[in-house]
Design an enzyme around this catalytic site. Structure first.
Site, PDB file in Angstrom:
ATOM      1  N   LYS A 153       0.804  -1.225   0.000  1.00 45.00           N
ATOM      2  CA  LYS A 153       0.000   0.000   0.000  1.00 45.00           C
ATOM      3  C   LYS A 153       0.839   1.279   0.000  1.00 45.00           C
ATOM      4  CE  LYS A 153      -4.189  -1.848   2.132  1.00 45.00           C
ATOM      5  NZ  LYS A 153      -5.189  -1.679   3.198  1.00 45.00           N
TER       6      LYS A 153
ATOM      7  N   LYS B 192       7.196   3.976  14.904  1.00 42.72           N
ATOM      8  CA  LYS B 192       6.122   4.105  13.912  1.00 42.72           C
ATOM      9  C   LYS B 192       4.828   4.543  14.577  1.00 42.72           C
ATOM     10  CE  LYS B 192       7.826   0.868  10.413  1.00 42.72           C
ATOM     11  NZ  LYS B 192       7.516  -0.365   9.623  1.00 42.72           N
TER      12      LYS B 192
ATOM     13  N   ASN C 262       1.906  -0.057  18.791  1.00 45.57           N
ATOM     14  CA  ASN C 262       2.577  -0.791  17.719  1.00 45.57           C
ATOM     15  C   ASN C 262       3.856  -1.423  18.256  1.00 45.57           C
ATOM     16  OD1 ASN C 262       2.418  -1.386  14.777  1.00 45.57           O
ATOM     17  ND2 ASN C 262       4.440  -0.417  14.753  1.00 45.57           N
TER      18      ASN C 262
END
Length: 500
Positions: free
Chosen positions: A298, A388, A383
């Site tokens: 993606k 991130k 996460n």
């Protein structure tokens, strides 16, 4: 349209005939894989063509060529000779084809085949990769007059697949079989007519038989999910790009049924891909007009796009592309699909005042974070890679933390809604429960973007605790409907109204 050939791998003639009856209205011819028969059955195959009532291929495949025959060439020669003994003048009682490997050349058998009308398929198999030169191999296979050349290779990545499709499209017209085996070769099973192949092989998987070769598709799935008996080499191709798990996606059933209902001559095909470049090379070689994109592509595909929608720019991830005169344009329908399905699940018009835990920081999580922000939710992002989580959280003024028991207080403070946006728990992906360290209280609403299986370990545990739960299938349907609109410009059919 290529013919559909059912490869039978039963232990007995009777079992194979029962499987054929199960699929008779979905196939055009049948291959008897004698190497799968019990030894006492292997010398009784002469009667099979008459009993089958369809054109039949005789194949005794050695293990080195993706079969299981181990008894030696002498025994194999006797079996083939007995199977092709022409005691009957009625050609319908004879095998229509016999598959003989390129190094199996017996003049007496080949002469008998030509006299009695059995066509020889001259085959070469590469179960571990691709030959150094497709042209050189093909030249040897296709040099005999009247013989059907067959080349079966195993692409080791999407760039190999692109090379195979591009090469096959350059071959002059003739009866031939070209197929890619394994996961990366999967699209060639569905697009066999685009490669100029006279047939596509399938296996009786839902009947319980072993697959005859890596990548075979059940005839029901070939016909119903992939429109394999409705589309041709001229049908418009749409693709699904992502990791190998795309083969098990439910989106082909959705999109292909939508094309069917809308009367559109198109087919939607999974393209397992190991790189963004390989994905684009493969779908370009297949002449695709559009594609859906899932993990892990993606974000990686964005540099290959000529322009992107504002949603792609805001989210930093793209799940839908369309081929135009200028190149590939990119869109994101994940955000709108998630927003609609989430608000329907909660029975709300917005998330104002809700405190939400978002698990994940990848492409899917980025779409979720945008929706949570514009619906005025208070959120914490967890996460495994804390950097991130922090990067995504800072974009929207959210809190962040590690996805482990150090974040127990954060989840307790943001427990109105928990959204799981990683691939953990997905069929074929990383198993487990990403929140196995958190004990549900029963008051949380839990939305897991995974829809295969229908209930992940996370959802099962949450539901048992009394939580309201929803899987990702409604989101899949809503975002797929918008993809259909982008690709076709038409109102999406009713098939996209899904419930999770």
């Amino acid at each position: 349209m290529a013919a559909v050939c059912l490869s039978l791998t039963g232990k007995t003639i009777a079992e194979n005939l029962a499987a054929l009856e199960r699929y008779r209205n979905k196939v055009d011819l049948v291959e008897l894989r004698v190497d799968w028969l019990e030894p006492e059955e292997q010398f009784l195959v002469r009667s099979f063509p008459a009993l089958a009532g369809l054109p039949a291929i005789l194949t005794v495949r050695r293990r080195v060529d993706c079969g299981i025959f181990d008894e030696g060439e002498g025994v194999r020669l006797v079996i083939i000779a007995k199977a092709l003994s022409y005691a009957r003048s009625d050609n319908r009682a004879n095998f229509a084809y016999v598959d003989l490997e390129d190094d199996f050349r017996v003049p007496s058998i080949e002469d008998a085949c030509r006299v009695f009308g059995t066509r020889i398929i001259r085959s070469r198999h590469y179960p571990k990769g691709m030959p150094d030169s497709l042209d050189a191999v093909w030249s040897g296979l296709s040099s005999e007059p009247g013989v059907i050349p067959k080349l079966a290779v195993t692409p080791q990545g999407s760039e190999d697949l692109a090379s195979l499709i591009s090469w096959a499209k350059t071959l002059p017209p003739r009866d031939r079989i070209v197929v890619g085996m394994g996961d990366y070769g999967y699209p060639t099973r569905i697009l066999s007519s685009r490669l100029g192949s006279m047939l596509s092989y399938s296996s009786a998987l839902s009947f319980g038989m072993p697959t005859a070769a890596p990548g075979h598709i059940d005839p029901d799935k070939f016909a119903d999910t992939y429109r394999g008996r409705e589309t041709t080499k001229d049908s418009t191709v749409y693709a699904l790009g992502g990791g190998r798990s795309v083969i098990g996606s439910k989106s082909p059933a959705l999109h292909n049924q939508a094309f069917r209902e809308a009367g559109i001559d198109a087919v939607y095909v999974p393209f397992p891909s190991d790189s963004a470049k390989g994905f684009f090379d493969a779908i370009e070689s297949a002449g695709a007009r559009g594609a859906a994109v899932t993990v892990p592509l993606k974000e990686a595909i964005i540099p290959y796009l000529c322009c992107t929608s504002s949603e792609v720019d805001d989210i930093g991830a793209c799940n839908t592309i369309l081929k135009t005169d200028s190149g590939w344009e990119g869109f994101n329908t994940d955000a709108s699909g998630f927003e609609r399905s989430l608000l329907e699940f909660l029975g709300r018009d917005s998330l104002d005042g809700m405190r939400v835990t978002l698990v994940g920081a990848g492409g899917a999580a980025k779409s979720v974070a945008l929706v949570l922000s514009r619906n005025r939710a208070s959120c914490v992002i967890l996460n495994r890679s804390v950097s991130k989580a922090k990067s995504l959280a800072n974009r929207y003024g959210f809190r962040w933390g590690p996805c482990d028991d150090r974040s127990l207080d954060l989840v307790a403070d943001h427990g109105d809604l928990i959204v799981q946006a990683t691939s953990v728990g997905m069929t074929g992906g990383t198993p487990g429960d990403p929140l196995d360290w958190y004990e549900f209280q029963g008051r949380e609403a839990v939305f897991d973007l995974v829809y295969r299986p229908e209930r992940t370990e996370l959802l099962t545990r949450a539901e048992k605790a009394g939580c309201r739960v929803c899987n990702g299938y409604p989101m899949l349907c809503h975002q797929a409907a918008e993809q259909f609109r982008i690709w076709t410009g038409l109102t999406p059919p009713e098939v996209y109204r899904g419930e999770g």
